[in-house]
Design a protein around this motif. Structure first.
Motif, PDB file in Angstrom:
ATOM      1  N   GLY A 183     -11.647   8.397  23.575  1.00  0.00           N
ATOM      2  CA  GLY A 183     -12.575   9.075  22.667  1.00  0.00           C
ATOM      3  C   GLY A 183     -12.362  10.578  22.651  1.00  0.00           C
ATOM      4  N   MET A 184     -12.172  11.161  23.824  1.00  0.00           N
ATOM      5  CA  MET A 184     -11.939  12.604  23.894  1.00  0.00           C
ATOM      6  C   MET A 184     -10.590  12.973  23.279  1.00  0.00           C
ATOM      7  SD  MET A 184     -13.521  13.526  27.612  1.00  0.00           S
ATOM      8  CE  MET A 184     -13.033  15.224  27.504  1.00  0.00           C
ATOM      9  N   THR A 185      -9.577  12.148  23.497  1.00  0.00           N
ATOM     10  CA  THR A 185      -8.272  12.397  22.902  1.00  0.00           C
ATOM     11  C   THR A 185      -8.352  12.341  21.382  1.00  0.00           C
ATOM     12  OG1 THR A 185      -7.201  11.458  24.836  1.00  0.00           O
ATOM     13  CG2 THR A 185      -5.871  11.625  22.837  1.00  0.00           C
ATOM     14  N   PHE A 186      -9.085  11.369  20.848  1.00  0.00           N
ATOM     15  CA  PHE A 186      -9.266  11.260  19.404  1.00  0.00           C
ATOM     16  C   PHE A 186      -9.944  12.509  18.851  1.00  0.00           C
ATOM     17  CE2 PHE A 186     -12.113  10.150  15.880  1.00  0.00           C
ATOM     18  CZ  PHE A 186     -11.170   9.744  14.943  1.00  0.00           C
ATOM     19  N   CYS A 187     -10.991  12.988  19.517  1.00  0.00           N
ATOM     20  CA  CYS A 187     -11.707  14.175  19.047  1.00  0.00           C
ATOM     21  C   CYS A 187     -10.826  15.421  19.070  1.00  0.00           C
ATOM     22  CB  CYS A 187     -12.956  14.407  19.889  1.00  0.00           C
ATOM     23  SG  CYS A 187     -14.227  13.180  19.631  1.00  0.00           S
ATOM     24  N   ALA A 189      -7.725  19.311  15.954  1.00  0.00           N
ATOM     25  CA  ALA A 189      -6.498  20.069  15.730  1.00  0.00           C
ATOM     26  C   ALA A 189      -5.975  19.844  14.313  1.00  0.00           C
ATOM     27  CB  ALA A 189      -5.443  19.666  16.751  1.00  0.00           C
ATOM     28  N   ILE A 190      -6.039  18.621  13.830  1.00  0.00           N
ATOM     29  CA  ILE A 190      -5.585  18.328  12.462  1.00  0.00           C
ATOM     30  C   ILE A 190      -6.465  19.026  11.445  1.00  0.00           C
ATOM     31  CG2 ILE A 190      -5.378  16.480  10.756  1.00  0.00           C
ATOM     32  CD1 ILE A 190      -4.422  14.669  13.054  1.00  0.00           C
ATOM     33  N   ASP A 191      -7.790  18.977  11.645  1.00  0.00           N
ATOM     34  CA  ASP A 191      -8.711  19.648  10.719  1.00  0.00           C
ATOM     35  C   ASP A 191      -8.517  21.159  10.736  1.00  0.00           C
ATOM     36  OD1 ASP A 191      -9.758  17.245   9.943  1.00  0.00           O
ATOM     37  OD2 ASP A 191     -11.561  17.395  11.201  1.00  0.00           O
ATOM     38  N   ALA A 192      -8.235  21.727  11.910  1.00  0.00           N
ATOM     39  CA  ALA A 192      -8.021  23.167  12.002  1.00  0.00           C
ATOM     40  C   ALA A 192      -6.730  23.575  11.291  1.00  0.00           C
ATOM     41  CB  ALA A 192      -7.979  23.598  13.463  1.00  0.00           C
ATOM     42  N   CYS A 193      -5.717  22.741  11.366  1.00  0.00           N
ATOM     43  CA  CYS A 193      -4.459  23.057  10.692  1.00  0.00           C
ATOM     44  C   CYS A 193      -4.584  22.947   9.186  1.00  0.00           C
ATOM     45  CB  CYS A 193      -3.352  22.134  11.187  1.00  0.00           C
ATOM     46  SG  CYS A 193      -2.829  22.477  12.869  1.00  0.00           S
ATOM     47  N   LYS A 194      -5.412  22.030   8.711  1.00  0.00           N
ATOM     48  CA  LYS A 194      -5.613  21.865   7.278  1.00  0.00           C
ATOM     49  C   LYS A 194      -6.453  22.991   6.689  1.00  0.00           C
ATOM     50  CE  LYS A 194      -5.408  16.844   6.809  1.00  0.00           C
ATOM     51  NZ  LYS A 194      -6.230  15.656   6.472  1.00  0.00           N
ATOM     52  N   GLY A 195      -7.354  23.550   7.467  1.00  0.00           N
ATOM     53  CA  GLY A 195      -8.228  24.592   6.961  1.00  0.00           C
ATOM     54  C   GLY A 195      -9.407  24.043   6.179  1.00  0.00           C
ATOM     55  N   ASP A 196      -9.785  22.794   6.407  1.00  0.00           N
ATOM     56  CA  ASP A 196     -10.890  22.172   5.691  1.00  0.00           C
ATOM     57  C   ASP A 196     -12.212  22.275   6.441  1.00  0.00           C
ATOM     58  OD1 ASP A 196      -9.088  21.401   3.797  1.00  0.00           O
ATOM     59  OD2 ASP A 196      -8.867  19.352   4.543  1.00  0.00           O
TER      60      ASP A 196
END
Length: 52
Positions: free
Chosen positions: A31-35, A40-47
């Motif tokens: 669960g922590m790895t998923f979060c 990290a993916i959301d931060a890279c997208k800028g969304d």
């Protein structure tokens, strides 16, 4: 006691307890790895500001 200690005996109680412990730790770790990966993916997208 630790499993490599000579007094350790693998009876049913120890097997059930250690199995439950590792089951719970693996669920928390996944669960922590998923979060972390999703953040990290959301931060890279800028969304980050599209939520509201």
């Amino acid at each position: 006691m630790l499993p490599f200690s000579f007094e350790w005996v693998w009876d049913a109680g120890h097997i059930i307890f250690m199995g439950g412990l590792w089951y719970a730790l693996s669920i928390l770790g996944l669960g922590m790895t998923f979060c972390v990966i999703k953040s990290a993916i959301d931060a890279c997208k800028g969304d980050a500001h599209k939520q509201h």
